[in-house]
Scaffold this motif. Structure first.
Motif, short mmCIF file in Angstrom:
data_model
loop_
_atom_site.label_atom_id
_atom_site.label_comp_id
_atom_site.label_asym_id
_atom_site.label_seq_id
_atom_site.Cartn_x
_atom_site.Cartn_y
_atom_site.Cartn_z
N GLU A 1 5.05 2.89 9.19
CA GLU A 1 3.80 3.24 9.74
C GLU A 1 3.00 1.88 10.26
N SER A 2 3.37 0.79 9.94
CA SER A 2 2.59 -0.55 10.40
C SER A 2 3.26 -1.41 11.49
N PRO B 1 -1.14 -5.74 6.35
CA PRO B 1 0.03 -5.14 6.95
C PRO B 1 1.34 -5.36 6.21
N TRP C 1 -1.06 3.84 20.02
CA TRP C 1 -1.89 3.20 19.13
C TRP C 1 -3.05 2.74 19.90
N ARG D 1 -5.96 1.31 7.43
CA ARG D 1 -5.00 1.76 6.45
C ARG D 1 -4.20 0.37 6.26
N ASP D 2 -3.81 -0.36 7.25
CA ASP D 2 -3.25 -1.83 6.70
C ASP D 2 -4.02 -2.65 5.88
N ALA E 1 2.64 -5.11 11.71
CA ALA E 1 3.11 -5.84 10.77
C ALA E 1 4.72 -5.97 11.03
N VAL F 1 -4.97 -5.58 12.73
CA VAL F 1 -4.61 -4.48 11.47
C VAL F 1 -5.49 -3.27 11.70
N THR F 2 -4.99 -2.10 11.28
CA THR F 2 -5.86 -1.11 11.17
C THR F 2 -6.42 -1.04 9.72
N ASP G 1 6.58 -1.39 5.76
CA ASP G 1 5.99 -0.04 5.79
C ASP G 1 6.42 0.37 7.19
#
Length: 380
Positions: free
Chosen positions: A50-51, A44, A8, A37-38, A54, A34-35, A48
């Motif tokens: 993918e997080s 977050p 990341w 997407r998050d 979080a 956070v990203t 998930d």
């Protein structure tokens, strides 16, 4: 054992605007970045896979190593960035490191009725280190953040340690995290619980997430997010984050994502009610690190060797199992498909043998003798 993961490299930051009574704990809980997407999913989501910000246990489940970059701007003349990497270590799990930098033109302080009681200049920089590993359908992770928050002329050092577990099976996910934060005299812990569910169709996938977080000296935080993915290329997201105390559409989130091969772009829009709007963008690039490639090659070679030994012992069932695992790790291994074909043929599984040999011929089209032999299986 399922081990996936991720590099990341993300440029993003967390919102930090609260009531006057909640300033200290809010800043602590928001050290983790956070990203885009998050953010679009309401923040977050602990459930998930993918997080990883979080829930550090997600490091054991994410599917591809990635490098990401992005940023944020808007809300109270704020700008933020984060730089980080996460390395997939194969059977040894995955690690994540990073650092963030955030600046503010000014920050509002509100009382319990939502009225602005003052503003002050501030900024924040932090570093993150995390580790996660999965065993079957369960993953565990640990991460820590060190941060320095500057408010006007004063500086405060803040730390936060987070431990998490995450389960994933049959489209359902469930996660639990606990963290301990402190710095400059205030110390507290939070618990968060999240669930998620994914439904896959022929050309699209839908995901829904719900998480709740208990926070000392502050109201509980609820997050709700939905994501629709079309052809694994285009994603639409919407989310809500409660306990914000903002007017207008404050608390709602929306975003889109686009991915072609290993390159992805994500965008999130955050209307913060009376405080203005915020925008986030995250760019990502997926790749396989050298350490993962070497580990994968060694594992495939070991399975091939075991399969050949079982074939010599006339144990077609055991050999088929070894060769099948090898094809799962490396679908482009000619030797794995070739061995699987012969092992299934030894079990008189003609349909399975023919399928395996056809896969082999796709990788070795010049093997004329094998092609002729496989064509002879058409009558079985």
């Amino acid at each position: 054992m399922r081990i996936h993961h991720v590099f990341w490299l993300v440029l993003a930051s967390q919102p930090v605007v609260t009531s006057a009574a909640e300033v200290a704990p809010e800043r602590n809980t928001r050290i983790f970045p956070v990203t885009a997407r998050d953010s679009a999913l309401g923040g977050p989501q602990v459930g998930d896979s993918e997080s990883s910000f979080a829930n550090p246990a997600a490091l054991g489940f994410l599917k591809q190593s990635q490098a990401c970059a992005g940023g944020r701007t808007g809300l109270l003349e704020r700008a933020g960035s984060l730089l980080g990497v996460s390395v997939d270590l194969g059977p040894w799990g995955a690690v994540q490191v990073g650092g963030s930098l955030e600046t503010f033109g000014f920050q509002s302080q509100r009382n319990e009725y939502g009225a602005v009681t003052g503003t002050f200049e501030s900024g924040q920089k932090s570093g993150i280190l995390g580790y996660g590993i999965s065993r079957g359908h369960l993953s565990m992770g640990l991460s820590g953040v060190w941060g320095q928050v500057a408010v006007s002329s004063s500086k405060e050092t803040r730390t936060q340690t987070k431990i998490g577990v995450l389960g994933e099976k049959a489209g359902f996910t469930a996660g639990l995290t606990g963290d301990w934060a402190g710095g400059s005299g205030d110390h507290f812990g939070n618990l968060a619980l999240g669930i998620g569910h994914a439904v896959k169709g022929p050309a699209a996938t839908g995901k829904a997430f719900l998480s709740a977080e208990t926070r000392q000296q502050a109201r509980p935080l609820l997050r709700l997010g939905f994501e629709g993915i079309i052809a694994d290329v285009l994603a639409f997201r919407v989310g809500y984050q409660g306990a914000r105390g903002l007017g207008g559409f404050g608390g709602f989130r929306a975003g889109i994502g686009f991915k072609v091969k290993n390159i992805g772009v994500d965008y999130a829009f955050e209307p913060e009610g009376d405080l203005g709007d915020e925008h986030r963008v995250t760019l990502s690039y997926g790749f396989v690190p050298l350490i993962r490639t070497l580990t994968l090659t060694e594992r495939v070679e070991k399975l091939l060797s075991q399969g050949r030994a079982l074939q010599e012992e006339k144990n077609s069932t055991g050999a088929a199992a070894k060769f099948s695992r090898a094809t799962g790790l490396d679908p482009k291994s000619k030797e794995a498909w070739h061995g699987l074909g012969y092992a299934l043929y030894g079990q008189r599984d003609m349909a399975g043998a023919k399928m395996a040999f056809q896969k082999y011929l796709e990788l070795a089209p010049d093997d004329v003798s094998m092609r002729t032999w496989v064509e002879g299986l058409a009558g079985y």
